[in-house]
Design a protein around this motif. Sequence first.
Motif, PDB file in Angstrom:
ATOM      1  N   ASP A 191       0.807  -1.222   0.000  1.00  0.00           N
ATOM      2  CA  ASP A 191       0.000   0.000   0.000  1.00  0.00           C
ATOM      3  C   ASP A 191       0.841   1.273   0.000  1.00  0.00           C
ATOM      4  OD1 ASP A 191      -2.303  -1.478   0.020  1.00  0.00           O
ATOM      5  OD2 ASP A 191      -2.469  -1.485   2.220  1.00  0.00           O
ATOM      6  N   ARG A 192       2.133   1.161   0.076  1.00  0.00           N
ATOM      7  CA  ARG A 192       2.999   2.331   0.181  1.00  0.00           C
ATOM      8  C   ARG A 192       3.594   2.761  -1.160  1.00  0.00           C
ATOM      9  NH1 ARG A 192       5.087   3.646   5.424  1.00  0.00           N
ATOM     10  NH2 ARG A 192       3.942   2.461   6.973  1.00  0.00           N
ATOM     11  N   VAL A 193       2.805   2.691  -2.213  1.00  0.00           N
ATOM     12  CA  VAL A 193       3.282   3.123  -3.533  1.00  0.00           C
ATOM     13  C   VAL A 193       3.451   4.635  -3.545  1.00  0.00           C
ATOM     14  CG1 VAL A 193       2.326   1.163  -4.775  1.00  0.00           C
ATOM     15  CG2 VAL A 193       0.949   3.220  -4.464  1.00  0.00           C
ATOM     16  N   ASP A 194       4.215   5.124  -4.522  1.00  0.00           N
ATOM     17  CA  ASP A 194       4.477   6.559  -4.624  1.00  0.00           C
ATOM     18  C   ASP A 194       3.215   7.344  -4.943  1.00  0.00           C
ATOM     19  OD1 ASP A 194       7.154   6.306  -4.086  1.00  0.00           O
ATOM     20  OD2 ASP A 194       7.774   6.330  -6.182  1.00  0.00           O
ATOM     21  N   SER A 195       3.205   8.593  -4.496  1.00  0.00           N
ATOM     22  CA  SER A 195       2.085   9.486  -4.801  1.00  0.00           C
ATOM     23  C   SER A 195       2.206  10.001  -6.234  1.00  0.00           C
ATOM     24  CB  SER A 195       2.088  10.667  -3.829  1.00  0.00           C
ATOM     25  OG  SER A 195       3.237  11.466  -4.047  1.00  0.00           O
TER      26      SER A 195
END
Length: 91
Positions: free
Chosen positions: A60-64
């Motif tokens: 869930d910590r993909v780039d913005s």
Amino acid sequence: MDRDRHNEIAATRLHRKALIGWHIGSGSVATSYGIVQGFSTPPLLLLILLMTNDHRIIGDRVDSRSTNILGAVTTITIFAAAAGLVASWFL
């Protein structure tokens, strides 16, 4: 002359010659490393961008979106710089 002193002088001369000998023509070993780094950085940066946007790898910590835009602009710029380097060899 003492044999140890003779070996010390010989080692110093060899070291100095090795350092000076690394500068060949107008280039140097550092320049060669810079060129290698310049060609390896664009694909590695692209790989990092792809990995940081893969949910299977990062979760869930993909780039913005803003980070992706900044990364894409940087990657395109570095690819253009590498292409410019190649073009400068032929001009």
